[in-house]
Design a protein around this motif. Sequence first.
Motif, PDB file in Angstrom:
ATOM      1  N   PHE B 266     -50.738  81.072-117.992  1.00 36.89           N
ATOM      2  CA  PHE B 266     -50.601  79.889-117.130  1.00 36.89           C
ATOM      3  C   PHE B 266     -51.945  79.176-117.080  1.00 36.89           C
ATOM      4  CE2 PHE B 266     -51.462  78.568-112.605  1.00 36.89           C
ATOM      5  CZ  PHE B 266     -50.625  77.457-112.564  1.00 36.89           C
ATOM      6  N   GLU B 267     -51.985  77.911-117.473  1.00 33.73           N
ATOM      7  CA  GLU B 267     -53.268  77.203-117.596  1.00 33.73           C
ATOM      8  C   GLU B 267     -54.256  78.100-118.361  1.00 33.73           C
ATOM      9  OE1 GLU B 267     -54.590  75.381-114.005  1.00 33.73           O
ATOM     10  OE2 GLU B 267     -52.689  74.404-113.635  1.00 33.73           O
ATOM     11  N   ASP B 268     -55.432  78.387-117.796  1.00 29.60           N
ATOM     12  CA  ASP B 268     -56.367  79.266-118.493  1.00 29.60           C
ATOM     13  C   ASP B 268     -56.125  80.739-118.164  1.00 29.60           C
ATOM     14  OD1 ASP B 268     -57.653  77.080-119.569  1.00 29.60           O
ATOM     15  OD2 ASP B 268     -59.265  77.063-118.109  1.00 29.60           O
ATOM     16  N   LEU B 269     -55.178  81.044-117.323  1.00 30.71           N
ATOM     17  CA  LEU B 269     -55.027  82.403-116.777  1.00 30.71           C
ATOM     18  C   LEU B 269     -54.057  83.278-117.565  1.00 30.71           C
ATOM     19  CD1 LEU B 269     -55.641  84.329-114.362  1.00 30.71           C
ATOM     20  CD2 LEU B 269     -53.603  83.368-113.270  1.00 30.71           C
ATOM     21  N   ARG B 315     -58.048  79.342-123.502  1.00 30.26           N
ATOM     22  CA  ARG B 315     -59.464  79.215-123.173  1.00 30.26           C
ATOM     23  C   ARG B 315     -59.846  80.408-122.308  1.00 30.26           C
ATOM     24  NH1 ARG B 315     -62.229  74.058-120.278  1.00 30.26           N
ATOM     25  NH2 ARG B 315     -60.728  74.559-118.677  1.00 30.26           N
ATOM     26  N   ILE B 317     -62.601  82.340-119.789  1.00 29.28           N
ATOM     27  CA  ILE B 317     -63.768  82.202-118.915  1.00 29.28           C
ATOM     28  C   ILE B 317     -64.331  83.609-118.743  1.00 29.28           C
ATOM     29  CG2 ILE B 317     -64.626  81.371-116.697  1.00 29.28           C
ATOM     30  CD1 ILE B 317     -62.078  79.659-116.473  1.00 29.28           C
ATOM     31  N   PHE B 333     -69.465  81.807-118.881  1.00 29.19           N
ATOM     32  CA  PHE B 333     -69.300  80.782-119.911  1.00 29.19           C
ATOM     33  C   PHE B 333     -67.853  80.750-120.363  1.00 29.19           C
ATOM     34  CE2 PHE B 333     -69.085  83.565-123.709  1.00 29.19           C
ATOM     35  CZ  PHE B 333     -69.493  84.768-123.140  1.00 29.19           C
ATOM     36  N   THR B 334     -67.488  79.681-121.032  1.00 32.70           N
ATOM     37  CA  THR B 334     -66.138  79.584-121.575  1.00 32.70           C
ATOM     38  C   THR B 334     -66.185  79.777-123.088  1.00 32.70           C
ATOM     39  OG1 THR B 334     -66.234  77.202-121.926  1.00 32.70           O
ATOM     40  CG2 THR B 334     -65.438  77.955-119.777  1.00 32.70           C
ATOM     41  N   GLU B 336     -63.724  78.530-126.035  1.00 32.75           N
ATOM     42  CA  GLU B 336     -62.567  77.662-126.262  1.00 32.75           C
ATOM     43  C   GLU B 336     -61.602  78.308-127.266  1.00 32.75           C
ATOM     44  OE1 GLU B 336     -62.266  74.804-124.442  1.00 32.75           O
ATOM     45  OE2 GLU B 336     -64.128  75.389-123.475  1.00 32.75           O
ATOM     46  N   ARG B 341     -68.646  81.994-131.299  1.00 33.16           N
ATOM     47  CA  ARG B 341     -69.935  81.681-130.696  1.00 33.16           C
ATOM     48  C   ARG B 341     -70.896  82.841-130.908  1.00 33.16           C
ATOM     49  NH1 ARG B 341     -71.354  79.106-124.890  1.00 33.16           N
ATOM     50  NH2 ARG B 341     -73.508  79.797-124.828  1.00 33.16           N
ATOM     51  N   LEU B 361     -62.842  86.453-116.452  1.00 36.67           N
ATOM     52  CA  LEU B 361     -62.510  85.769-115.202  1.00 36.67           C
ATOM     53  C   LEU B 361     -61.223  84.961-115.313  1.00 36.67           C
ATOM     54  CD1 LEU B 361     -66.063  84.503-114.205  1.00 36.67           C
ATOM     55  CD2 LEU B 361     -64.856  86.526-113.378  1.00 36.67           C
TER      56      LEU B 361
ATOM     57  N   GLU C 267     -76.048  73.479-120.878  1.00 33.14           N
ATOM     58  CA  GLU C 267     -74.619  73.718-121.149  1.00 33.14           C
ATOM     59  C   GLU C 267     -73.835  73.450-119.862  1.00 33.14           C
ATOM     60  OE1 GLU C 267     -73.822  77.304-123.273  1.00 33.14           O
ATOM     61  OE2 GLU C 267     -75.295  76.872-124.819  1.00 33.14           O
ATOM     62  N   ASP C 268     -73.019  74.430-119.402  1.00 34.44           N
ATOM     63  CA  ASP C 268     -72.278  74.204-118.155  1.00 34.44           C
ATOM     64  C   ASP C 268     -73.089  74.618-116.923  1.00 34.44           C
ATOM     65  OD1 ASP C 268     -70.082  73.353-119.570  1.00 34.44           O
ATOM     66  OD2 ASP C 268     -69.036  75.257-119.490  1.00 34.44           O
ATOM     67  N   ARG C 315     -69.407  70.122-116.454  1.00 32.15           N
ATOM     68  CA  ARG C 315     -68.195  70.903-116.252  1.00 32.15           C
ATOM     69  C   ARG C 315     -68.496  71.989-115.237  1.00 32.15           C
ATOM     70  NH1 ARG C 315     -64.702  73.853-120.924  1.00 32.15           N
ATOM     71  NH2 ARG C 315     -66.703  74.863-121.301  1.00 32.15           N
ATOM     72  N   ILE C 317     -67.381  75.502-113.245  1.00 32.31           N
ATOM     73  CA  ILE C 317     -66.532  76.699-113.251  1.00 32.31           C
ATOM     74  C   ILE C 317     -66.550  77.227-111.826  1.00 32.31           C
ATOM     75  CG2 ILE C 317     -66.106  78.959-114.297  1.00 32.31           C
ATOM     76  CD1 ILE C 317     -67.866  78.091-116.656  1.00 32.31           C
ATOM     77  N   PRO C 330     -55.072  79.085-110.821  1.00 33.03           N
ATOM     78  CA  PRO C 330     -55.781  80.368-110.796  1.00 33.03           C
ATOM     79  C   PRO C 330     -56.958  80.285-109.819  1.00 33.03           C
ATOM     80  CG  PRO C 330     -55.471  79.601-113.058  1.00 33.03           C
ATOM     81  CD  PRO C 330     -55.106  78.461-112.155  1.00 33.03           C
ATOM     82  N   VAL C 332     -59.992  81.326-110.402  1.00 37.20           N
ATOM     83  CA  VAL C 332     -61.139  80.873-111.190  1.00 37.20           C
ATOM     84  C   VAL C 332     -60.641  79.750-112.088  1.00 37.20           C
ATOM     85  CG1 VAL C 332     -62.867  81.487-112.917  1.00 37.20           C
ATOM     86  CG2 VAL C 332     -62.229  83.138-111.127  1.00 37.20           C
ATOM     87  N   THR C 334     -61.736  75.661-114.052  1.00 37.53           N
ATOM     88  CA  THR C 334     -62.772  74.684-114.387  1.00 37.53           C
ATOM     89  C   THR C 334     -62.371  73.321-113.849  1.00 37.53           C
ATOM     90  OG1 THR C 334     -61.783  74.074-116.511  1.00 37.53           O
ATOM     91  CG2 THR C 334     -63.346  75.894-116.524  1.00 37.53           C
ATOM     92  N   LEU C 361     -69.500  79.225-110.107  1.00 40.94           N
ATOM     93  CA  LEU C 361     -69.910  80.194-111.131  1.00 40.94           C
ATOM     94  C   LEU C 361     -70.761  79.546-112.213  1.00 40.94           C
ATOM     95  CD1 LEU C 361     -66.560  82.164-111.531  1.00 40.94           C
ATOM     96  CD2 LEU C 361     -68.578  82.810-110.200  1.00 40.94           C
TER      97      LEU C 361
END
Lengths: 381, 381, 381, 381
Positions: B266-269, B315, B317, B333-334, B336, B341, B361, C267-268, C315, C317, C330, C332, C334, C361
């Motif tokens: 769900f979304e980023d989760l 994505r 986190i 940090f994220t 993507e 990275r 997270l 960065e973020d 951005r 978090i 969620p 957590v 962004t 965060l």
Amino acid sequence: MTTTRRLAPFLGLFLLAVSATASAQESDDARRIRFPNVDGFLTLKTDLHTHSVFSDGEVWPSIRVQEAIRDGLDAISLTEHLEYQPHQDDIPHPDRNRAYALAIESVGNSDLMIIPGSEVTRSNPPGHVNAIFIKDANRLLLDDPLAILQEANAQGAYVFWNHPNWLAQRPSGTAALTDFHRQLISEGLLHGIEVVNDLTYSDEALSIAIEQELAVIGTSDIHGLVDWQYRLAQGGHRPITLVLAQERSLEGIHEALKAGRTIAWFEDLLVGEARNLDLLLPAMLTVGESAQYAVYGGDLTSVLRVKLNNNSSARLILENVGPHRFHNSPRVFTLEPGEARTLELKTGSNLPSTELELKVLSALVAPETHPVLTLPLQIGG
Amino acid sequence: MTTTRRLAPFLGLFLLAVSATASAQESDDARRIRFPNVDGFLTLKTDLHTHSVFSDGEVWPSIRVQEAIRDGLDAISLTEHLEYQPHQDDIPHPDRNRAYALAIESVGNSDLMIIPGSEVTRSNPPGHVNAIFIKDANRLLLDDPLAILQEANAQGAYVFWNHPNWLAQRPSGTAALTDFHRQLISEGLLHGIEVVNDLTYSDEALSIAIEQELAVIGTSDIHGLVDWQYRLAQGGHRPITLVLAQERSLEGIHEALKAGRTIAWFEDLLVGEARNLDLLLPAMLTVGESAQYAVYGGDLTSVLRVKLNNNSSARLILENVGPHRFHNSPRVFTLEPGEARTLELKTGSNLPSTELELKVLSALVAPETHPVLTLPLQIGG
Amino acid sequence: MTTTRRLAPFLGLFLLAVSATASAQESDDARRIRFPNVDGFLTLKTDLHTHSVFSDGEVWPSIRVQEAIRDGLDAISLTEHLEYQPHQDDIPHPDRNRAYALAIESVGNSDLMIIPGSEVTRSNPPGHVNAIFIKDANRLLLDDPLAILQEANAQGAYVFWNHPNWLAQRPSGTAALTDFHRQLISEGLLHGIEVVNDLTYSDEALSIAIEQELAVIGTSDIHGLVDWQYRLAQGGHRPITLVLAQERSLEGIHEALKAGRTIAWFEDLLVGEARNLDLLLPAMLTVGESAQYAVYGGDLTSVLRVKLNNNSSARLILENVGPHRFHNSPRVFTLEPGEARTLELKTGSNLPSTELELKVLSALVAPETHPVLTLPLQIGG
Amino acid sequence: MTTTRRLAPFLGLFLLAVSATASAQESDDARRIRFPNVDGFLTLKTDLHTHSVFSDGEVWPSIRVQEAIRDGLDAISLTEHLEYQPHQDDIPHPDRNRAYALAIESVGNSDLMIIPGSEVTRSNPPGHVNAIFIKDANRLLLDDPLAILQEANAQGAYVFWNHPNWLAQRPSGTAALTDFHRQLISEGLLHGIEVVNDLTYSDEALSIAIEQELAVIGTSDIHGLVDWQYRLAQGGHRPITLVLAQERSLEGIHEALKAGRTIAWFEDLLVGEARNLDLLLPAMLTVGESAQYAVYGGDLTSVLRVKLNNNSSARLILENVGPHRFHNSPRVFTLEPGEARTLELKTGSNLPSTELELKVLSALVAPETHPVLTLPLQIGG
């Protein structure tokens, strides 16, 4: 389980009457189609040929309404097939006005107009014909296609010939008049012709439109989803008919269609009678208030700087056919939707005024015939 | 008027049986959802709760099929409301298996699996409940909700509780078990619970899932268009359930659901039981074959360079909770979708091996509880 | 051969004095960095450590000026190495103020401020040190690094320690104070420390900043092109120092630096003293005027809808650490640059007022320590 | 403070000899320019006119090298002005070969070729002239421009006339031959002419090229940054010269230039002699192996489906001038870089073979003269 889409629970709660408008208006602006009004008329954006599950489409009428709102259209018609009802085992509803009624319910607070309409679905001739602005589709359920069109006209309908280039009926892909069509036209029963349908454009249909004084029509004839069929995420758009109307109303559209003030938009192409493109193009394509000669190193040059604006969602393909060559551009170039570009013209000497002449290669007023737009240039001090 | 969508003409031509597959497979790849298989299981992407016009949805079943193919799903279920039929004036079809049958027809050559299913639509308790893998939806048309679920289970159904946080039935938005639910669970009639439904996520539902050993389910419950509801053009995605299956088949999905091997996205989760995220995360988040100490000016440093890959469409986190701080990144940090990275770890001295510890997270194994992934690092010469 | 860049012709024509401003101001807005002003102060965007060909950079000072204008910065400093002049065979210019002078010429009509500065380039201790707001760089050409910093301070300089984590001087990547640094600090000769330099962030430097009451500084230390090094086309940005100033002037920046009102952005990550983030975060992250309880099916629920705005280019978090769980997100999540998002809080009952508590965060006030922002919510009728 | 860009510390450490290649090769692929090889020749991408700080440019030669690598060029020349040295107060270096030498150092492991060159910078006539493939620029420092060009030719140079449309020397913007130019040409001292320079294109220069048998040259003449001047982030590109060479080497380029096998690329425009576009266009624009007649409803139609591919980075503007009209496209249309598009031709009857004739409106072989490409179509069974 969204708030706006949720079904009412079982036994006793009522279905929330939520219009499609709210969520659609929140949606991304990128797909909204924009064309400027023209001298003396409003430029209304219409899709006069669409389908829902009430004939052979794949969506409920509410989706057609939401798509149109997202596209920024002024009016659509759900033109279900009168005779072709492949979903009839599931949707045996006898009322041929049903899709229209459901679309009207879905409009909610939006100012989208719904035009009642039906598609007559016959072998050729006459092939498929749309009758819009009808009063009662059920009364069109007649055997004789001529009788249908007579009844439609008696109801005050606007009638146009659909996809005369359709491969199922014209394996050559070329539109051609039959005696039956000539009869319809001569009796005033047929008023327009699709020069653009879905993913196709027909030069032959354009010739017929011009010769027979039928209005040039472009429609999506969408059965699935507009987003997919026209690749909106990649920058595409559905084909539409621009209607140059005296007022923003159903009556205004009807009058303009009857008067033949239409232009079809398909991919990058604008196609219509010269008199209509002569109205639209000067509104779409304008120059800045005054042009200026470039100064270089403190000295005046004879290179004239002119700002050219595309005030529309249509990409324009232009050719310089005027007296002056460009200093900073190829002679054939594109002007993207909304783009403003400064052109530099080599005028040879410092003129008090001159003009920019552009052949619009992405417009047609007849097969192989592109209109030329002459833009007078006022030259600033 | 597309070749593939065209209706058959009147009187005698047959409707072309064109599957939805071809055009969908040509479509843009951007929306295709990707998750890696995990140790011992295939990671199947499913949406177990959707609607068409055969209850209160706004599309024909064929659109649900095409959306799923474009999203790269392995399986969907069209779970029409048994009792709630707002379109019944138009679609009086008595067969509650009809949407399933039409979806199957639309699949064509695609390998998308369609799971038969229905939504039991009652006031709370039990609220709404989905029964999938049923044999005949018509036999579920019973008055007593308990009797429905008994019949569904007798048919071999997998049964889950829909949106226990639904505001229409829980104005607080908090899911809560009732005695009736406890009875269903104790009798083995209820097997899963939606922790994610449409645009909502429920911590309380997650607690219930864990306490009651119900599978964690996430669904779209889509009624309109997936493209619009989840803003696909802006990078969104529909909520789905990842099913960790022994084989790619209906039986494989059924077995995995019963065994509780599910994760909702769900979304980023990503949300699921710890045992399931312990399988998925090490496949999603991997390090390059060997880490290397950075060399600077010819001298070996004690900064270790590690390539971290996100092998999924989600994505991530992430929070560094390991023994070493980063030299080139914030601790939170994220990563993507699809990103690789290179992280630099300050290990203090030159170690033969060490590990990267990341708290995810954007994943939950219980309310407020994020899983930690430990990635052993092999250090190259 | 552009009008604005053209060289003057040979023998007698003069070089057009064209500022960099015009073309830069026409450039795309996407890269412009935006942060809101805060309670009592202007939020100025600065890059206090850059290089040109006048030490070891790869561009003429004019490019540094244009980059900064495109990035929307308020001030930059060209801090050429005093002692390290690898281009000296080609650029033997003895005047260490030359890059500054050329930058000032390039500013043209822009309101970008140029801060005079130099980089002291020694082995550790003290390592590299920037002295900005100096009066004459040439007078810093002394052998003894202590003497240099004394002279710089005598000129009224603001002095900060560059990249204390630099691998060439600290192969462990960890910043550490030496007796020499302690002496500089105790004598008031050193005022700030780079916690962020180019592609690196240092927790140890942050600890030193806090313990020693040095201002937190973040710089690009750019030698090549900002566009490439920070991948602007992919949405990246250069590291900068936000300076909370009483006025937009060189004096304003100097005063704010001396007072330690700085935040580094990398960065973020936003990193700074708690007192500074306590000013910035409430300006960056705001809620709509009044929150509203959601109504469902005509009934009031206890799910509170709050609009959360990110008024910056950073951005964020965020982690929900307040008393209420989310219904539609969620914990957590962004918040993208410029994004406005409506959050739904499950408050359990209908409260007259409450608050949203968010742990940021993507911000640090000390190593491993994230600030918490409490946003009071006014609840509408 | 990047690892690869860091300066060496003071007193004793050596400067890391890091080539520009590594970081550039990691960069985004989007800007890489692609053109296919042609029948008998390699298609090399060159920019034969650029500047660095060693005349009036704004970057060190290393940036020119990195830009070219990122753009995927095969060769560039840094053509510093011999006589115009506005940075001479800062860069008094007497060696006019210096930019070349530094560029060569920067190439590192890349296969980018650097062509030695200089710009002769005089009032008109001769105006500005580039001499590339020279042996020693210093020997060109002569008073008499004729003597310079004689010396350059004695060194084996390839010589071309720069921006004959330059407003500083031609306020009308029109290129025109002088007796001096005629003399140079008749004596074999001048071999090419810039038809494209920076943001300008000159029809008159093209006429001169054709009449005088000078090679058509297009260059950026970049002084600032390629990324900004040509708006790469918005999809722009620098102007280049495509050189049709027998081998990928400096000798290969030299031979091809002398033989006049060049095409300039500017915005969407490809401009060159007909013999050269006759080589390039059939490689850029190809059809699929076999065309097929469309089948509709089981019946063969006479609409022929042809896949048209654009194998290049250039957007093509095309006009159908062949014997068959399109069924699914306007007659004037664009083909985006890398696009494959299926065109449908109405051939009237089922032919065993036919052809597609496209006028390339985005190419010129003479002023107002667009080449026509005839593509034979094999029709499959």
